[in-house]
Design an enzyme around this catalytic site. Structure first.
Site, short mmCIF file in Angstrom:
data_model
loop_
_atom_site.label_atom_id
_atom_site.label_comp_id
_atom_site.label_asym_id
_atom_site.label_seq_id
_atom_site.Cartn_x
_atom_site.Cartn_y
_atom_site.Cartn_z
N TYR A 215 -71.27 14.53 -29.81
CA TYR A 215 -71.81 15.04 -28.54
C TYR A 215 -73.13 14.37 -28.16
O TYR A 215 -73.44 14.25 -26.98
CB TYR A 215 -71.90 16.57 -28.56
CG TYR A 215 -70.52 17.18 -28.41
CD1 TYR A 215 -69.88 17.17 -27.17
CD2 TYR A 215 -69.84 17.69 -29.51
CE1 TYR A 215 -68.60 17.68 -27.03
CE2 TYR A 215 -68.56 18.20 -29.38
CZ TYR A 215 -67.94 18.19 -28.13
OH TYR A 215 -66.66 18.68 -27.99
N GLN B 227 -63.96 20.94 -15.19
CA GLN B 227 -63.74 20.98 -16.64
C GLN B 227 -64.72 20.03 -17.32
O GLN B 227 -64.77 19.95 -18.53
CB GLN B 227 -62.32 20.53 -16.95
CG GLN B 227 -61.26 21.43 -16.37
CD GLN B 227 -59.88 20.80 -16.48
OE1 GLN B 227 -59.22 20.90 -17.49
NE2 GLN B 227 -59.46 20.12 -15.43
N ASN B 228 -65.45 19.28 -16.50
CA ASN B 228 -66.35 18.26 -17.07
C ASN B 228 -67.64 18.88 -17.57
O ASN B 228 -68.15 19.84 -17.00
CB ASN B 228 -66.65 17.18 -16.02
CG ASN B 228 -65.41 16.40 -15.67
OD1 ASN B 228 -64.43 16.46 -16.39
ND2 ASN B 228 -65.46 15.67 -14.57
N ASP C 172 -70.30 16.85 -17.88
CA ASP C 172 -71.39 16.04 -17.33
C ASP C 172 -72.01 16.75 -16.12
O ASP C 172 -71.50 17.79 -15.67
CB ASP C 172 -70.88 14.63 -16.95
CG ASP C 172 -69.85 14.66 -15.83
OD1 ASP C 172 -70.14 15.24 -14.76
OD2 ASP C 172 -68.74 14.08 -16.00
N HIS D 175 -66.01 24.39 -19.02
CA HIS D 175 -66.06 23.98 -20.43
C HIS D 175 -67.48 23.68 -20.92
O HIS D 175 -67.64 22.97 -21.91
CB HIS D 175 -65.15 22.77 -20.66
CG HIS D 175 -63.70 23.09 -20.43
ND1 HIS D 175 -62.74 22.15 -20.16
CD2 HIS D 175 -63.05 24.30 -20.43
CE1 HIS D 175 -61.56 22.75 -20.02
NE2 HIS D 175 -61.73 24.04 -20.16
N THR E 45 -57.44 15.38 -13.24
CA THR E 45 -57.18 16.15 -14.45
C THR E 45 -55.69 16.08 -14.77
O THR E 45 -54.85 16.18 -13.86
CB THR E 45 -57.65 17.62 -14.35
OG1 THR E 45 -57.05 18.36 -15.40
CG2 THR E 45 -57.35 18.27 -13.03
N SER E 46 -55.40 15.89 -16.04
CA SER E 46 -53.98 15.79 -16.44
C SER E 46 -53.32 17.16 -16.43
O SER E 46 -52.12 17.26 -16.63
CB SER E 46 -53.90 15.19 -17.84
OG SER E 46 -54.58 16.03 -18.76
P1 NAD Z 1 -57.71 14.21 -19.17
O1 NAD Z 1 -58.31 13.08 -19.91
O2 NAD Z 1 -56.68 15.04 -19.84
O3 NAD Z 1 -57.02 13.65 -17.82
C1 NAD Z 1 -57.70 12.77 -16.98
C2 NAD Z 1 -56.88 12.60 -15.72
O4 NAD Z 1 -57.63 11.80 -14.85
C3 NAD Z 1 -55.52 11.92 -15.92
O5 NAD Z 1 -54.52 12.65 -15.23
C4 NAD Z 1 -55.73 10.54 -15.30
O6 NAD Z 1 -54.55 10.02 -14.70
C5 NAD Z 1 -56.80 10.83 -14.27
N1 NAD Z 1 -57.65 9.70 -13.91
C6 NAD Z 1 -58.21 8.78 -14.74
N2 NAD Z 1 -58.99 7.94 -14.05
C7 NAD Z 1 -58.91 8.33 -12.74
C8 NAD Z 1 -59.47 7.85 -11.54
N3 NAD Z 1 -60.30 6.81 -11.51
N4 NAD Z 1 -59.17 8.49 -10.39
C9 NAD Z 1 -58.32 9.56 -10.38
N5 NAD Z 1 -57.75 10.05 -11.50
C10 NAD Z 1 -58.04 9.44 -12.66
O7 NAD Z 1 -58.90 15.10 -18.65
P2 NAD Z 1 -58.97 16.63 -18.26
O8 NAD Z 1 -57.71 17.05 -17.59
O9 NAD Z 1 -60.27 16.80 -17.56
O10 NAD Z 1 -59.01 17.43 -19.62
C11 NAD Z 1 -59.67 17.00 -20.74
C12 NAD Z 1 -60.88 17.76 -21.19
O11 NAD Z 1 -61.83 16.77 -21.47
C13 NAD Z 1 -61.57 18.65 -20.22
O12 NAD Z 1 -61.71 19.88 -20.83
C14 NAD Z 1 -62.98 18.08 -20.04
O13 NAD Z 1 -63.92 19.09 -20.34
C15 NAD Z 1 -63.15 17.09 -21.12
N6 NAD Z 1 -63.80 15.81 -20.77
C16 NAD Z 1 -64.88 15.78 -19.96
C17 NAD Z 1 -65.49 14.58 -19.64
C18 NAD Z 1 -66.71 14.60 -18.74
O14 NAD Z 1 -67.44 15.57 -18.75
N7 NAD Z 1 -66.93 13.55 -17.94
C19 NAD Z 1 -64.99 13.39 -20.12
C20 NAD Z 1 -63.88 13.44 -20.97
C21 NAD Z 1 -63.30 14.66 -21.27
#
Ligand code: NAD
Length: 237
Positions: free
Chosen positions: A57, A90-91, A93, A108, A175-176
């Site tokens: 982290y 869910q981010n 950041d 989250h 988000t996936s």
């Molecule tokens: P995920 O990684 O499961 O899915 C990411 C989604 O974003 C995918 O469907 C992908 O196709 C899409 N994607 C990727 N690049 C893209 C773009 N440029 N434009 C549009 N779509 C794009 O992420 P999630 O569904 O958010 O779930 C994962 C968990 O990871 C969450 O709980 C989140 O808290 C955490 N997470 C957060 C961060 C952050 O804070 N930036 C980064 C990584 C993971």
């Protein structure tokens, strides 16, 4: 009194921050390619090797501080002039905040905040600072990142559902929809409202009434959608 603005709820995930340089979790080259989720993002991982979890982290925090909001974050902030916008992210950041969005619910947690392992309520803003083993909260317990690990409860879920129930338009971005319970939020929205999914991939597993898939980069497709929504609103005035 000015007329009540229509409510737009945006559910955002890692994909909206991908073009700011913050890796997603599941895409190729994403965080889980480099790290085993069970080793860094679960309560079991914390009990087994808290130093590794803190270092994971610390790295996320360092990257977050260096990253800048992109056109997708700014587009959502721009919507606020015209609609009652609520961002549920869910981010972990703070790129929505830095882009200027005001109503943000972090499902989250937030990487720039820490808390005691003994008290989930009291939060400490630590900015870009690292958390080391031995860093104690005022209650005498070890500090941990203010993030929800896999397997932990999502305390803000009920609040998020209440916000979604009142939505006039629902937008899902980057988000996936693989992480629960957040992925269920779309089903809390009213059946008859327009819904959009902006994602690089077409999420074919999500089929819903009035749902439009906008396939492509969030930084391109979302500003287009925002402009259309504002134009449509002005045409109805
Ligand atoms: P995920 O990684 O499961 O899915 C990411 C989604 O974003 C995918 O469907 C992908 O196709 C899409 N994607 C990727 N690049 C893209 C773009 N440029 N434009 C549009 N779509 C794009 O992420 P999630 O569904 O958010 O779930 C994962 C968990 O990871 C969450 O709980 C989140 O808290 C955490 N997470 C957060 C961060 C952050 O804070 N930036 C980064 C990584 C993971």
């Amino acid at each position: 009194m000015p007329p009540k603005k229509r409510r737009i709820v945006a559910l955002t995930g890692a994909g909206i921050s991908a073009e700011s340089g913050l890796g997603t979790f599941r895409d190729k080259g994403g965080l889980w390619d480099e790290h085993d989720i069970n080793e860094v993002a679960t309560p079991e991982a914390w009990n087994k090797n808290p130093k590794l979890v803190l270092e994971f982290y610390d790295k996320r925090r360092e990257l977050c501080v260096k990253a800048k909001p992109n056109e997708a974050h700014f587009a959502l902030a721009k919507l606020e002039k015209h609609f009652d916008v609520h961002v549920i992210t869910q981010n972990i950041d703070d790129l929505h905040e830095r882009a200027g969005s005001k109503n943000i619910l972090h499902l989250h947690g937030e990487i720039l905040k820490a808390r005691s392992v003994n008290d989930p309520e009291k939060l400490y803003h630590i900015g870009g600072k690292r958390i080391k083993l031995g860093d104690l909260a005022p209650d005498g317990h070890q500090m941990r990142p203010h993030v929800v690990w896999f397997g932990e409860a999502v305390p803000k879920m009920y609040e998020a559902e209440d916000i979604v129930r009142e939505a006039d338009i629902f937008i899902v971005i980057g988000t996936s929809l693989n992480v629960y319970p957040a992925a269920n939020l779309i089903y809390a929205s009213a059946a008859n409202i327009p819904k959009y999914i902006v994602d690089l991939n077409e999420l074919t597993n999500v089929k819903y009434k009035n749902l439009t898939h906008l396939k492509g980069k969030a930084s391109e497709r979302l500003p287009e959608l925002v402009d259309t929504l504002i134009k449509d609103l002005n045409n109805t005035k």
